[in-house]
Design a protein around this motif. Structure first.
Motif, short mmCIF file in Angstrom:
data_model
loop_
_atom_site.label_atom_id
_atom_site.label_comp_id
_atom_site.label_asym_id
_atom_site.label_seq_id
_atom_site.Cartn_x
_atom_site.Cartn_y
_atom_site.Cartn_z
N PHE A 78 40.97 57.93 58.10
CA PHE A 78 40.77 56.90 59.13
C PHE A 78 39.36 57.02 59.70
O PHE A 78 38.73 58.09 59.62
CB PHE A 78 41.83 56.97 60.24
N SER A 79 38.89 55.94 60.26
CA SER A 79 37.57 55.93 60.89
C SER A 79 37.57 54.88 62.00
O SER A 79 37.73 53.69 61.73
CB SER A 79 36.48 55.59 59.85
N PHE A 80 37.40 55.34 63.25
CA PHE A 80 37.40 54.45 64.40
C PHE A 80 36.31 54.86 65.38
O PHE A 80 35.60 55.85 65.17
CB PHE A 80 38.78 54.47 65.07
N THR A 81 36.18 54.10 66.45
CA THR A 81 35.16 54.36 67.46
C THR A 81 35.81 54.90 68.73
O THR A 81 36.82 54.36 69.19
CB THR A 81 34.39 53.06 67.79
N ASN A 82 35.23 55.95 69.29
CA ASN A 82 35.83 56.55 70.49
C ASN A 82 35.23 56.00 71.78
O ASN A 82 34.38 55.09 71.76
CB ASN A 82 35.72 58.08 70.44
N GLN A 83 35.63 56.56 72.89
CA GLN A 83 35.22 56.08 74.21
C GLN A 83 33.73 56.27 74.49
O GLN A 83 33.18 55.66 75.40
CB GLN A 83 36.04 56.76 75.32
N ASP A 84 33.08 57.07 73.68
CA ASP A 84 31.64 57.27 73.83
C ASP A 84 30.83 56.48 72.83
O ASP A 84 29.60 56.66 72.70
CB ASP A 84 31.30 58.77 73.69
N GLY A 85 31.51 55.61 72.07
CA GLY A 85 30.81 54.79 71.09
C GLY A 85 30.51 55.53 69.79
O GLY A 85 29.75 55.04 68.96
N GLU A 86 31.12 56.71 69.60
CA GLU A 86 30.89 57.51 68.41
C GLU A 86 31.94 57.21 67.35
O GLU A 86 33.09 56.91 67.67
CB GLU A 86 30.93 59.00 68.76
N LEU A 148 37.95 52.18 77.39
CA LEU A 148 38.55 53.48 77.10
C LEU A 148 37.88 54.60 77.90
O LEU A 148 38.54 55.54 78.33
CB LEU A 148 38.46 53.78 75.60
N LYS A 149 36.59 54.47 78.10
CA LYS A 149 35.85 55.47 78.89
C LYS A 149 36.37 55.50 80.32
O LYS A 149 36.60 56.57 80.90
CB LYS A 149 34.36 55.13 78.88
N ALA A 150 36.55 54.32 80.89
CA ALA A 150 37.06 54.23 82.26
C ALA A 150 38.49 54.78 82.34
O ALA A 150 38.86 55.44 83.32
CB ALA A 150 37.03 52.78 82.73
N TYR A 151 39.28 54.52 81.31
CA TYR A 151 40.66 55.02 81.27
C TYR A 151 40.66 56.55 81.21
O TYR A 151 41.46 57.20 81.89
CB TYR A 151 41.35 54.43 80.03
N ALA A 152 39.77 57.10 80.41
CA ALA A 152 39.68 58.57 80.30
C ALA A 152 39.33 59.20 81.64
O ALA A 152 39.87 60.24 82.02
CB ALA A 152 38.63 58.94 79.25
N GLU A 153 38.43 58.56 82.37
CA GLU A 153 38.04 59.08 83.68
C GLU A 153 39.19 58.97 84.68
O GLU A 153 39.43 59.87 85.49
CB GLU A 153 36.82 58.32 84.18
N LYS A 154 39.93 57.86 84.59
CA LYS A 154 41.06 57.64 85.50
C LYS A 154 42.14 58.71 85.32
O LYS A 154 42.72 59.18 86.30
CB LYS A 154 41.65 56.26 85.24
N TYR A 155 42.37 59.13 84.08
CA TYR A 155 43.44 60.09 83.79
C TYR A 155 42.94 61.53 83.69
O TYR A 155 43.68 62.43 83.29
CB TYR A 155 44.17 59.69 82.51
N ASN A 156 41.67 61.75 84.05
CA ASN A 156 41.09 63.11 84.01
C ASN A 156 41.16 63.72 82.62
O ASN A 156 41.51 64.89 82.44
CB ASN A 156 41.80 64.02 85.02
N ILE A 157 40.82 62.91 81.63
CA ILE A 157 40.73 63.40 80.26
C ILE A 157 39.37 64.08 80.10
O ILE A 157 38.32 63.42 80.14
CB ILE A 157 40.90 62.24 79.26
N THR A 158 39.38 65.39 79.92
CA THR A 158 38.14 66.16 79.89
C THR A 158 37.92 66.90 78.58
O THR A 158 36.81 67.37 78.32
CB THR A 158 38.14 67.19 81.04
N ASN A 159 38.96 67.06 77.78
CA ASN A 159 38.81 67.77 76.51
C ASN A 159 37.84 67.01 75.60
O ASN A 159 38.06 65.83 75.30
CB ASN A 159 40.18 67.89 75.82
#
Length: 255
Positions: A78-86, A148-159
């Motif tokens: 698979f190949s997709f784009t993450n919350q940082d645009g990577e 997705l970036k905003a969602y990660a910040e909202k849920y304290n996703i830090t890993n």
């Protein structure tokens, strides 16, 4: 006792003494040089590679593989784009133990519960660089990298290995239903307009789907992500599985 008998004993003693003086030092010398191996120190000709294989085998946990048509199920490409645009691919997760989920940011029902549970798992393994999470959105037209970036910040996703992934819708649905066997579909009749599994898949370092066995000896396959660990058992009598998910992650990290 006769003198003749005494002479016989003296002769035998003399022979034993001579043998000890002449031959014992030679035997000890050969042992030291490795020509003679003491029976007690033998390893039955076990080679180094065999020992390494045995150690590797001993590190394997008791978690089983999800099998399809008799073959261990491996995560497809698979190949997709993450919350940082990577761009993130399945290769980026090789060597890591990770949890997979399918969700969407506007989900009004189960997704918030699932991700709060996953944040607890994240915090449990915050010191492990080889642990991660892959969250695939099923509404990629809405869930852009910025969303997705905003969602990660909202849920304290830090890993740093927790990627919220977006991309081609058809590829995502195929990955969910065929790649991970986690049901996902559009359904206007349900709240939020989409129906998807509330289960988590657990992936080992080599990219295989793993799980423990249930009380009947069958593979558990997936882990229920809908009941918080603190709840214990929901109102329908279903026990939470976040605790066993944590336990099994720990097992795979040791493999």
């Amino acid at each position: 006792m006769s003198k003749k008998t005494n002479y016989s004993y003296v002769g035998i003693t003399f022979i034993i003494l001579v043998f000890g003086i002449i031959f014992v030092p030679k035997i000890l010398s050969r042992i030291g040089e490795g020509d003679i191996v003491r029976e007690g120190s033998r390893s039955q000709d076990v080679s180094t590679s065999t020992i390494e294989e045995k150690n590797t085998e001993n590190n394997k946990s008791n978690l089983v593989y999800l099998e399809i048509n008799g073959q261990p199920k491996k995560v497809p490409t698979f190949s997709f784009t993450n919350q940082d645009g990577e761009t993130i691919t399945n290769v980026d997760y090789l060597g890591k133990v990770y949890v997979v989920e399918f969700f969407f940011t506007t989900c009004p029902t189960i997704c918030p519960i699932m991700n709060r549970n996953l944040v607890e798992v994240q915090n449990q393994f915050k010191d492990f660089e080889n642990f991660g999470v892959a969250s695939f959105t099923i509404t990629p037209d809405i869930d852009t990298p910025d969303v997705l970036k905003a969602y990660a910040e909202k849920y304290n996703i830090t890993n740093p290995n927790w990627n919220l992934l977006t991309g081609d819708e058809t590829a995502i649905y195929k990955l969910a239903n065929e790649g991970f066997n986690l049901y996902t579909a559009k359904d206007e009749s349900v709240e939020g307009g989409f129906e998807h599994s509330g289960n988590f898949a657990l992936i080992d370092k080599e990219g295989f789907i793993r799980s423990r066995k249930d009380n009947f000896g069958n593979p558990l396959i997936f882990y229920n992500g809908l009941i918080p660990e603190a709840v214990g058992v929901d109102e329908d009598g279903i026990p939470q599985e976040i605790t066993i998910l944590k336990e099994d992650i720990a097992k795979l990290l040791k493999e």
